[in-house]
Write an enzyme that holds these catalytic residues in place. Structure first.
Site, mmCIF file in Angstrom:
data_model
loop_
_atom_site.group_PDB
_atom_site.id
_atom_site.type_symbol
_atom_site.label_atom_id
_atom_site.label_comp_id
_atom_site.label_asym_id
_atom_site.label_seq_id
_atom_site.Cartn_x
_atom_site.Cartn_y
_atom_site.Cartn_z
ATOM 1 N N ASP A 60 44.828 -22.896 9.045
ATOM 2 C CA ASP A 60 46.197 -22.771 8.538
ATOM 3 C C ASP A 60 47.309 -23.007 9.558
ATOM 4 O OD1 ASP A 60 48.095 -22.297 6.510
ATOM 5 O OD2 ASP A 60 48.292 -20.214 7.100
ATOM 6 N N CYS A 89 41.483 -32.223 -13.656
ATOM 7 C CA CYS A 89 42.579 -31.547 -14.359
ATOM 8 C C CYS A 89 42.759 -32.099 -15.770
ATOM 9 C CB CYS A 89 43.888 -31.717 -13.580
ATOM 10 S SG CYS A 89 43.964 -30.788 -12.036
ATOM 11 N N CYS A 101 59.935 -22.940 -4.918
ATOM 12 C CA CYS A 101 58.703 -22.164 -5.102
ATOM 13 C C CYS A 101 58.905 -20.716 -4.674
ATOM 14 C CB CYS A 101 57.593 -22.814 -4.277
ATOM 15 S SG CYS A 101 56.040 -21.907 -4.277
ATOM 16 N N CYS A 139 53.488 -15.768 -5.008
ATOM 17 C CA CYS A 139 53.423 -15.913 -6.460
ATOM 18 C C CYS A 139 52.077 -16.521 -6.811
ATOM 19 C CB CYS A 139 54.564 -16.808 -6.951
ATOM 20 S SG CYS A 139 54.570 -17.121 -8.733
#
Length: 359
Positions: free
Chosen positions: A135, A189, A215, A242
């Protein structure tokens, strides 16, 4: 030679799973050639907001840009699949909602420790040079994970796994070894747009595109200043991150919380923290509450700012007093958020008292 590569891959996979990884795949270092151009386009649009570290595109765009000796990329995923519905607290305005990924131990520490252990095993077993990343380095983890067969980047731009849904922490090992690669994953998807429709702030201008500036995860975690007024009501009681676009993905039905690394079992105090308690945090208590959590990096100011916005959305009179104590806070961003929260509460409480009189 091929037999030796296959045997090494089998042993590598077995060792990775013994260290707590739920998924592993290998890709050649040049397996995601379109990543650099896509990154350049995204940065040029300004959609990364304040995340200026993303602008190091020469190093981030390809593994070789970061380390020229890399031959193979080992992509790894560690499950943090939740045992309960991440959206269940939407109807509990007195508490703050913390993203699933931040309710347990800091994934940076847990994943990096396992990556280093796997790296030591690989060097001892097969030699070569390597580097480990989770990360914080300029690494395109999601395109590389897709190239290594772990899953695909969904329309919300996050990695989706057929076996672990949306719930994988990603890490990578760059190695000078020429390892047997896996086939890249294809997208599944289809016509589904559940993640797009679920976003409270319309942060997806198109499928597979994210405007971070809209976002809620970006606004509550990365953004340092006042949260733009246009997004405050949509934030609801989300105080750190979120999960909406992740939680509604149909592929989560295959994710099993039993595969979750035990380090990510939620801490009781982070599952549903009362907003009143969060509003009362000072620097010392903030560090104490969030020790060992990824939340600690945002500092007390951003957390209390977020809690003040959530309090303003709560329509709860018992949060007026905690907010009033913050209007003179030494952090002007906190003070402004508290004033906004009080104004919102005043408006909502007046409306609720007047409602029974309306015909």
């Amino acid at each position: 030679m091929n037999q030796g590569k296959s045997r090494l891959r089998e042993d590598l996979d077995r060792e990775a799973r013994a260290l707590g990884f739920a998924a592993i795949g290998v890709a050649p270092a040049d397996a995601a050639p379109k990543s650099a151009e896509r990154l350049r386009q995204w940065l040029a649009s300004g959609a990364h907001g304040d995340m200026i570290w993303m602008e190091n595109e020469d190093r981030r765009g390809s593994p070789a840009g970061l380390w020229q000796d890399v031959r193979s990329v080992i992509s790894l995923g560690m499950s943090y699949a939740p045992a309960t519905d991440p959206l269940a607290l939407a109807a509990a305005p007195e508490v703050g909602r913390i993203s699933v990924y931040a309710q347990g131990a800091d994934y940076h520490d847990v994943v990096k420790k396992a990556l280093k252990a796997l790296a030591r095993w690989l060097v001892k077993t097969a030699g070569g040079d390597l580097k480990v990343f989770v990360d914080t380095a300029p690494v395109m983890e999601k395109p590389l994970a897709e190239a290594a067969g772990l899953g695909w980047q969904g329309k919300h731009t996050n990695l989706v796994s057929r076996s672990d849904g949306n719930w994988l922490f990603l890490g990578a090992i760059y190695t000078s070894l020429d390892l047997e690669p896996d086939a890249p994953h294809t997208a599944h998807c289809g016509s589904c747009n559940a993640c797009q429709a679920a976003c409270p702030t319309d942060a997806f201008p198109a499928p597979f595109q994210l405007d971070a500036r809209r976002c809620i995860s970006y606004l509550t975690i990365e953004h340092k200043g006042p949260i733009p007024h246009e997004f405050r009501q949509a934030i609801g009681n989300r105080i750190y991150g979120c999960d909406d676009c992740l939680a509604v993905c149909p592929w989560n039905r295959f994710a099993d919380s039993a595969r979750r690394n035990q380090a990510f079992v939620p801490r009781a105090e982070l599952v549903a923290p009362p907003l009143a308690d969060l509003l009362a945090l000072d620097d010392a208590s903030f560090r104490q509450v969030f020790a060992g959590s990824p939340i600690k990096r945002i500092g007390r100011g951003r957390m209390v700012r977020n809690a003040a916005v959530a309090a303003g959305n709560s329509a709860r009179a018992d949060l007026i007093a905690p907010l009033e104590k913050l209007v003179d806070d030494e952090d002007p961003v906190v003070a402004e958020a508290a004033e906004w929260g009080l104004a919102q509460l005043a408006s909502s409480l007046v409306s609720s008292r007047a409602a029974p009189l309306q015909k």
